[in-house]
Structures are given as C-alpha cells and as structure tokens.
Design an enzyme around this catalytic site. Structure first.
Site, PDB file in Angstrom:
ATOM      1  N   LYS A 120      92.332  36.550  -3.974  1.00 36.00           N
ATOM      2  CA  LYS A 120      92.976  36.821  -5.267  1.00 36.00           C
ATOM      3  C   LYS A 120      94.074  37.869  -5.118  1.00 36.00           C
ATOM      4  CE  LYS A 120      90.433  34.175  -8.024  1.00 36.00           C
ATOM      5  NZ  LYS A 120      89.851  33.673  -9.214  1.00 36.00           N
ATOM      6  N   LYS A 202      88.968  24.136  -1.758  1.00 37.51           N
ATOM      7  CA  LYS A 202      88.023  24.003  -2.865  1.00 37.51           C
ATOM      8  C   LYS A 202      88.733  23.533  -4.142  1.00 37.51           C
ATOM      9  CE  LYS A 202      86.860  27.676  -5.686  1.00 37.51           C
ATOM     10  NZ  LYS A 202      86.079  28.564  -6.508  1.00 37.51           N
ATOM     11  N   LYS A 205      90.165  25.527 -10.835  1.00 41.26           N
ATOM     12  CA  LYS A 205      90.886  25.365 -12.100  1.00 41.26           C
ATOM     13  C   LYS A 205      92.224  26.103 -12.091  1.00 41.26           C
ATOM     14  CE  LYS A 205      87.061  27.815 -14.433  1.00 41.26           C
ATOM     15  NZ  LYS A 205      86.935  29.144 -13.884  1.00 41.26           N
TER      16      LYS A 205
HETATM   17  P1  ATP Z   1      89.240  30.045 -10.519  1.00 37.00           P
HETATM   18  O1  ATP Z   1      89.948  28.785 -10.131  1.00 37.00           O
HETATM   19  O2  ATP Z   1      89.726  30.651 -11.802  1.00 37.00           O
HETATM   20  O3  ATP Z   1      89.088  31.023  -9.401  1.00 37.00           O
HETATM   21  P2  ATP Z   1      86.786  28.633 -10.272  1.00 37.00           P
HETATM   22  O4  ATP Z   1      87.135  27.232 -10.660  1.00 37.00           O
HETATM   23  O5  ATP Z   1      86.580  28.938  -8.847  1.00 37.00           O
HETATM   24  O6  ATP Z   1      87.783  29.636 -10.925  1.00 37.00           O
HETATM   25  P3  ATP Z   1      84.537  30.239 -11.261  1.00 37.00           P
HETATM   26  O7  ATP Z   1      84.506  30.699 -12.666  1.00 37.00           O
HETATM   27  O8  ATP Z   1      84.923  31.238 -10.236  1.00 37.00           O
HETATM   28  O9  ATP Z   1      85.459  28.959 -11.115  1.00 37.00           O
HETATM   29  O10 ATP Z   1      83.128  29.609 -10.844  1.00 37.00           O
HETATM   30  C1  ATP Z   1      82.057  29.279 -11.694  1.00 37.00           C
HETATM   31  C2  ATP Z   1      80.950  28.634 -10.888  1.00 37.00           C
HETATM   32  O11 ATP Z   1      81.393  27.382 -10.362  1.00 37.00           O
HETATM   33  C3  ATP Z   1      80.533  29.461  -9.677  1.00 37.00           C
HETATM   34  O12 ATP Z   1      79.120  29.364  -9.519  1.00 37.00           O
HETATM   35  C4  ATP Z   1      81.244  28.804  -8.529  1.00 37.00           C
HETATM   36  O13 ATP Z   1      80.560  28.992  -7.310  1.00 37.00           O
HETATM   37  C5  ATP Z   1      81.208  27.338  -8.952  1.00 37.00           C
HETATM   38  N1  ATP Z   1      82.332  26.585  -8.378  1.00 37.00           N
HETATM   39  C6  ATP Z   1      83.651  26.848  -8.551  1.00 37.00           C
HETATM   40  N2  ATP Z   1      84.416  25.939  -7.921  1.00 37.00           N
HETATM   41  C7  ATP Z   1      83.555  25.071  -7.318  1.00 37.00           C
HETATM   42  C8  ATP Z   1      83.729  23.902  -6.492  1.00 37.00           C
HETATM   43  N3  ATP Z   1      84.933  23.455  -6.173  1.00 37.00           N
HETATM   44  N4  ATP Z   1      82.634  23.255  -6.051  1.00 37.00           N
HETATM   45  C9  ATP Z   1      81.396  23.697  -6.370  1.00 37.00           C
HETATM   46  N5  ATP Z   1      81.148  24.789  -7.135  1.00 37.00           N
HETATM   47  C10 ATP Z   1      82.211  25.477  -7.602  1.00 37.00           C
END
Ligand code: ATP
Ligand code: LTN
Length: 338
Positions: A120, A202, A205
């Site tokens: 980040k 990964k 969003k």
């Molecule tokens: P950002 O893109 O804003 O960093 P993010 O999509 O990674 O956000 P978070 O709010 O950080 O989402 O994650 C919420 C939950 O979803 C956490 O438990 C995280 O481990 C899980 N998660 C996020 N992305 C994935 C993915 N691609 N596959 C599986 N689990 C995920």
C-alpha cells in the site's frame, strides 16, 4: 429416554472487511461465504473496518455512503444480525482505545515487515501515514477484544494474524493470562482468487482494470463478458496444473461454487474447449450472485432496518469488548476511574 441438553459453549469467531468498494468475487469466496456458513456452528461477530479504510485517503461523503453500503452487502450475503453480531468498527470506541495500547507492545521492525504495508505504501507514495504503518496493531485489537477462537480470512491476511499471535504471546508473557490465542481460519480452496486479467495477481477491488474483478453486484451480462475475456493460456485442456494460472483460477471458482472436486470438474470438461468452460464458470457465478444482488436492492432501500441493525450490533459489541478492555487496562497498570 432422558432428554440430552447440549450445554457445550460454542466457539467464537470474528472477522472484518474494509468499506473500500463493492466486494469482489474474491472477497466473497475467500471470506464472506465462509462467514455465512459458520454462523450456524459458532458465535460470530463481523464488522465493517471503517477506521482501517482511513489509512488511504477517502472522500468524506463517498466514504459515509460506502460504509452503509458495505454493511448492507454483508447482510445481503447472508450474514444474519439475528444470529451474529454485525457492527461498524467506529461505532465501538474500544477498538481505537485497545489499538493504542497494543501499538505500545508492537515493534517498529515487526510492522516494517508487513507486506500489506509495503504494497500500500508503494501504491500511495504520497500518503505513507502512521495509521497505514500501525494498522496491524488496530487489527490485533479488533480481534483480541472479542477473545475469538478463529479468524476466517483470505490468505493475504495471514501475516497480520500471525503478528496478532506474537502480540498475544508478548502480553501474556508479561502479565499472565490476558488474551486467548486466536487461530487464522483459511478455507482449503478459494483463499486466494486471482485477477481474471492477470491471474498471477490477487483479485482486488482496487484494481484499475475492472475486467480483472467481478463485483458481487455485477449484472449477469457483465459477469458473462468478464469470464469470456478471462486470460487463460494457449493450450486447450481444462486441467489444474502448474503454469496454468488462469485455468487453475477458473477451476477453483467453479469447484467452490458448485461443490465439485477439481477431478470432477476436469472430467466434466474433458474434450470440451475453453469457450464452453468459461461459459459454465460465468453461469455458476451468475447463479451464486443473483440472490445477493436481489437482497441488496431490497436492503439498501430500507434505511430504518439497517440503522436498527447496526445500532444493536454496536451495543452488543461494546458490551463484550468493554470487558476485555477493562481487564487489559488493569493488567498493564492504568488507574481505574474513581
Ligand atoms: P483492497 O482491494 O481495497 O485492498 P481487498 O479486495 O483486498 O481490498 P479486503 O477488505 O482487504 O479486500 O479483504 C476482505 C477479506 O477478503 C479478507 O479476509 C481478505 O483476505 C479476503 N480477500 C480479499 N481478496 C481476496 C481474494 N482475491 N481471494 C480470496 N480472499 C480475498
Ligand atoms: N485487515 C483486513 C480487515 C480487517 C480484519 C480485522 C480482518 C480489519 N480488522 C480483524 C479480520 C479481523 C483487510 O484488510 N482485509
């Protein structure tokens, strides 16, 4: 025959998600879907981590809207406020308070090693703030306030939970039995759903290419198109194997959502091309997400119900977490108020 009463106390579980956008299929498969299923067997608490989202600059009126939307999305995904405690982090002041105390028991070197911090701060070099750095201490507070047995998350959060465990050992080592040791709970399959456009990254969003992710509110035709365009490889076989990141990812999504093993999926698509397979994956995602989209459309219009739920959630969370905070303050030597 005498009636058997089950007096066993259920295990406790807690998790959170940031209100940084509409949740993706990765969030759903890696985390929220498991949260919904675990409500039957555990005492659960789930929350919107709005304080965490301040570590990246947000537009105030937009954030306020997103927090409520994220709360409604959790309910739409089947998180039931009658069964679980569902709250918004900033409504429960114990989080920030214990977060501060735990920062004082977390080392600079430990925080510097966190990959989320490194990622980040590279993404936002103009705003590498102290909150972004100290984030894992607040996350440890989120968890430890509720003394959970398990924390269900995707694989990317494992490092933060490991740091939480280090903090527990440190504090229990100094003051005796203060915190229960939490375990990460990471699903066997789907804990890291990959981007549909760059399957070595990964699904996220905050990806600048919206074709890389499916949100849980995408319309069926959008979902079908995103899967049609998903990056695969130059072979033709639907088989899970090293080097086939795109196909492996699609097979994982299909396998989790249809409850079929990877072997069954491979058999089902033997002799068929990638086109047929991608269509089938798109369809099973549409089937899984349609009820969520419909629930959400209903919930987001019912402001009174949402307010009632998050008010109740905050009261329940405050009551439980206050007990842990009071214990910690006493153990570390703070003078109780008269
Ligand atoms: P950002 O893109 O804003 O960093 P993010 O999509 O990674 O956000 P978070 O709010 O950080 O989402 O994650 C919420 C939950 O979803 C956490 O438990 C995280 O481990 C899980 N998660 C996020 N992305 C994935 C993915 N691609 N596959 C599986 N689990 C995920
Ligand atoms: N760090 C997590 C969100 C989060 C969390 C938590 C998850 C904040 N506090 C406590 C589990 C338990 C994220 O960015 N996905």
């Amino acid at each position: 025959m005498s009636e058997q009463v089950n007096t066993e106390k259920k295990k406790m579980l807690l998790s959170g998600i940031q209100p940084t956008g509409v949740f993706t299929l990765g969030n759903y498969i890696g985390a929220i879907r498991n949260w919904g299923q675990m409500q039957e067997d555990y005492d659960c608490a789930y929350f919107i981590a709005d304080l965490h989202s301040l570590t990246v600059r947000q537009e105030a009126s937009e954030l306020k809207k997103r927090i409520k939307e994220a709360y409604a999305l959790l309910l739409a995904c089947g998180i039931d406020p009658e069964k679980s405690i569902v709250f918004i982090q900033s409504h429960v002041p114990t989080h920030a308070e214990l977060g501060w105390i735990l920062q004082c028991y977390t080392q600079f070197g430990e925080l510097s090693r966190m990959t989320q911090f490194k990622d980040k701060s590279a993404q936002h070099p103009e705003n590498v703030n102290a909150g972004l750095f100290a984030y894992p201490a607040l996350m440890a507070a989120d968890i430890l306030l509720y003394q959970p047995d398990f924390v269900p998350v995707g694989v990317d959060q494992k490092q933060h939970i490991e740091l939480t465990r280090t903090i527990v050992n440190r504090i229990n080592g100094i003051y005796g039995d203060v915190f229960k040791m939490p375990e990460p709970y990471i699903g066997k399959s789907g804990a890291k759903i990959m981007s549909l456009q760059s399957p070595d990254k990964k699904m996220s969003k905050s990806d600048e290419n919206p074709n890389g992710y499916v949100t849980i509110l995408d319309e069926p035709n959008v979902i079908m198109n995103k899967f049609k365009r998903a990056v695969t490889d130059s072979e033709t076989e639907v088989v899970f194997r090293e080097g086939k990141d795109g196909i492996n990812n699609l097979m994982t999504i299909y396998s989790v959502l249809t409850n079929k093993s990877l072997e069954e999926v491979q058999k089902e698509f033997e002799g068929k091309g990638y086109g047929d397979f991608k269509k089938a994956v798109g369809e099973c995602v549409v089937d899984a997400l349609t009820p969520i989209r419909e629930n959400y459309a209903r919930l987001i219009k019912d402001n009174a119900y949402l307010e009632e739920c998050y008010k109740k959630g905050a009261e329940q969370a405050t009551r439980i977490s206050y007990r842990t905070l009071a214990k910690v303050k006493k153990k570390v030597g703070l003078l109780p108020p008269a």
